[in-house]
Design a protein around this motif. Structure first.
Motif, PDB file in Angstrom:
ATOM      1  N   ALA A 183      65.029   5.376  16.096  1.00  9.56           N
ATOM      2  CA  ALA A 183      64.174   5.805  17.198  1.00  9.56           C
ATOM      3  C   ALA A 183      62.708   5.803  16.799  1.00  9.56           C
ATOM      4  O   ALA A 183      61.841   5.407  17.589  1.00  9.56           O
ATOM      5  CB  ALA A 183      64.599   7.187  17.672  1.00  9.56           C
ATOM      6  N   VAL A 184      62.407   6.216  15.575  1.00 11.11           N
ATOM      7  CA  VAL A 184      61.016   6.222  15.106  1.00 11.11           C
ATOM      8  C   VAL A 184      60.489   4.798  14.966  1.00 11.11           C
ATOM      9  O   VAL A 184      59.354   4.502  15.362  1.00 11.11           O
ATOM     10  CB  VAL A 184      60.900   7.014  13.779  1.00 11.11           C
ATOM     11  CG1 VAL A 184      59.546   6.817  13.139  1.00 11.11           C
ATOM     12  CG2 VAL A 184      61.183   8.483  14.021  1.00 11.11           C
ATOM     13  N   ILE A 185      61.308   3.908  14.434  1.00 10.63           N
ATOM     14  CA  ILE A 185      60.890   2.504  14.300  1.00 10.63           C
ATOM     15  C   ILE A 185      60.661   1.882  15.678  1.00 10.63           C
ATOM     16  O   ILE A 185      59.672   1.176  15.903  1.00 10.63           O
ATOM     17  CB  ILE A 185      61.924   1.705  13.490  1.00 10.63           C
ATOM     18  CG1 ILE A 185      61.931   2.180  12.039  1.00 10.63           C
ATOM     19  CG2 ILE A 185      61.638   0.205  13.551  1.00 10.63           C
ATOM     20  CD1 ILE A 185      63.047   1.625  11.205  1.00 10.63           C
ATOM     21  N   ALA A 186      61.562   2.154  16.620  1.00 13.49           N
ATOM     22  CA  ALA A 186      61.405   1.633  17.981  1.00 13.49           C
ATOM     23  C   ALA A 186      60.153   2.207  18.635  1.00 13.49           C
ATOM     24  O   ALA A 186      59.453   1.502  19.369  1.00 13.49           O
ATOM     25  CB  ALA A 186      62.640   1.952  18.812  1.00 13.49           C
TER      26      ALA A 186
ATOM     27  N   PHE B 195      57.026   0.192  20.031  1.00 10.05           N
ATOM     28  CA  PHE B 195      56.617   0.423  21.409  1.00 10.05           C
ATOM     29  C   PHE B 195      55.120   0.668  21.499  1.00 10.05           C
ATOM     30  O   PHE B 195      54.434   0.102  22.355  1.00 10.05           O
ATOM     31  CB  PHE B 195      57.398   1.609  21.988  1.00 10.05           C
ATOM     32  CG  PHE B 195      56.990   1.991  23.378  1.00 10.05           C
ATOM     33  CD1 PHE B 195      57.364   1.217  24.456  1.00 10.05           C
ATOM     34  CD2 PHE B 195      56.230   3.132  23.600  1.00 10.05           C
ATOM     35  CE1 PHE B 195      56.988   1.571  25.734  1.00 10.05           C
ATOM     36  CE2 PHE B 195      55.855   3.486  24.873  1.00 10.05           C
ATOM     37  CZ  PHE B 195      56.232   2.708  25.953  1.00 10.05           C
ATOM     38  N   LYS B 196      54.604   1.498  20.606  1.00  9.44           N
ATOM     39  CA  LYS B 196      53.171   1.788  20.619  1.00  9.44           C
ATOM     40  C   LYS B 196      52.341   0.557  20.251  1.00  9.44           C
ATOM     41  O   LYS B 196      51.221   0.399  20.740  1.00  9.44           O
ATOM     42  CB  LYS B 196      52.842   2.935  19.673  1.00  9.44           C
ATOM     43  CG  LYS B 196      53.201   4.280  20.234  1.00  9.44           C
ATOM     44  CD  LYS B 196      52.423   4.499  21.511  1.00  9.44           C
ATOM     45  CE  LYS B 196      52.622   5.862  22.087  1.00  9.44           C
ATOM     46  NZ  LYS B 196      51.896   6.041  23.345  1.00  9.44           N
ATOM     47  N   LEU B 197      52.867  -0.306  19.386  1.00  6.91           N
ATOM     48  CA  LEU B 197      52.139  -1.527  19.022  1.00  6.91           C
ATOM     49  C   LEU B 197      52.146  -2.548  20.157  1.00  6.91           C
ATOM     50  O   LEU B 197      51.176  -3.304  20.310  1.00  6.91           O
ATOM     51  CB  LEU B 197      52.753  -2.138  17.766  1.00  6.91           C
ATOM     52  CG  LEU B 197      52.525  -1.375  16.464  1.00  6.91           C
ATOM     53  CD1 LEU B 197      53.317  -2.031  15.333  1.00  6.91           C
ATOM     54  CD2 LEU B 197      51.052  -1.312  16.124  1.00  6.91           C
TER      55      LEU B 197
ATOM     56  N   THR C 177      51.674  -4.886  27.388  1.00  2.18           N
ATOM     57  CA  THR C 177      52.320  -4.609  28.670  1.00  2.18           C
ATOM     58  C   THR C 177      51.379  -3.886  29.627  1.00  2.18           C
ATOM     59  O   THR C 177      51.539  -4.001  30.844  1.00  2.18           O
ATOM     60  CB  THR C 177      53.605  -3.784  28.474  1.00  2.18           C
ATOM     61  OG1 THR C 177      53.281  -2.551  27.846  1.00  2.18           O
ATOM     62  CG2 THR C 177      54.613  -4.544  27.652  1.00  2.18           C
ATOM     63  N   ASP C 178      50.380  -3.157  29.104  1.00  5.31           N
ATOM     64  CA  ASP C 178      49.411  -2.492  29.978  1.00  5.31           C
ATOM     65  C   ASP C 178      48.600  -3.498  30.780  1.00  5.31           C
ATOM     66  O   ASP C 178      48.227  -3.233  31.927  1.00  5.31           O
ATOM     67  CB  ASP C 178      48.470  -1.601  29.167  1.00  5.31           C
ATOM     68  CG  ASP C 178      49.125  -0.307  28.740  1.00  5.31           C
ATOM     69  OD1 ASP C 178      50.185   0.034  29.311  1.00  5.31           O
ATOM     70  OD2 ASP C 178      48.588   0.359  27.831  1.00  5.31           O
ATOM     71  N   ARG C 179      48.335  -4.641  30.189  1.00  2.20           N
ATOM     72  CA  ARG C 179      47.614  -5.684  30.928  1.00  2.20           C
ATOM     73  C   ARG C 179      48.431  -6.163  32.118  1.00  2.20           C
ATOM     74  O   ARG C 179      47.888  -6.410  33.196  1.00  2.20           O
ATOM     75  CB  ARG C 179      47.292  -6.852  30.014  1.00  2.20           C
ATOM     76  CG  ARG C 179      46.241  -6.529  28.996  1.00  2.20           C
ATOM     77  CD  ARG C 179      45.792  -7.769  28.238  1.00  2.20           C
ATOM     78  NE  ARG C 179      45.202  -7.339  26.980  1.00  2.20           N
ATOM     79  CZ  ARG C 179      45.686  -7.618  25.787  1.00  2.20           C
ATOM     80  NH1 ARG C 179      46.765  -8.361  25.678  1.00  2.20           N
ATOM     81  NH2 ARG C 179      45.095  -7.181  24.707  1.00  2.20           N
TER      82      ARG C 179
END
Length: 68
Positions: free
Chosen positions: A18-21, A25-27, A32-34
């Protein structure tokens, strides 16, 4: 799969995955925000949840594939 022992402290594999995912996700979130700002994604919160779960599935699959 069990746990990982780090200096006598046991961490569940699912927590490590979960931490790796989450880091992935943050990277990948700026990309995806664009798409969200351009209007290509209708429901951003549901998309982000599904995107995180997809990354979690990918990380879990890699752990299982590399562990066997």
């Amino acid at each position: 799969m069990g746990e990982i022992n780090v200096y006598g402290i046991y961490f569940p594999i699912l927590l490590v995955q979960a931490v790796i995912a989450y880091v992935l996700f943050k990277l990948l979130t700026p990309a995806t925000d664009r798409l969200i700002q351009k209007g290509w994604i209708a429901l951003p919160s549901i998309f982000n949840l599904c995107f995180y779960l997809g990354l979690m599935l990918l990380v879990h699959w890699l752990f299982v594939w590399l562990w066997v």
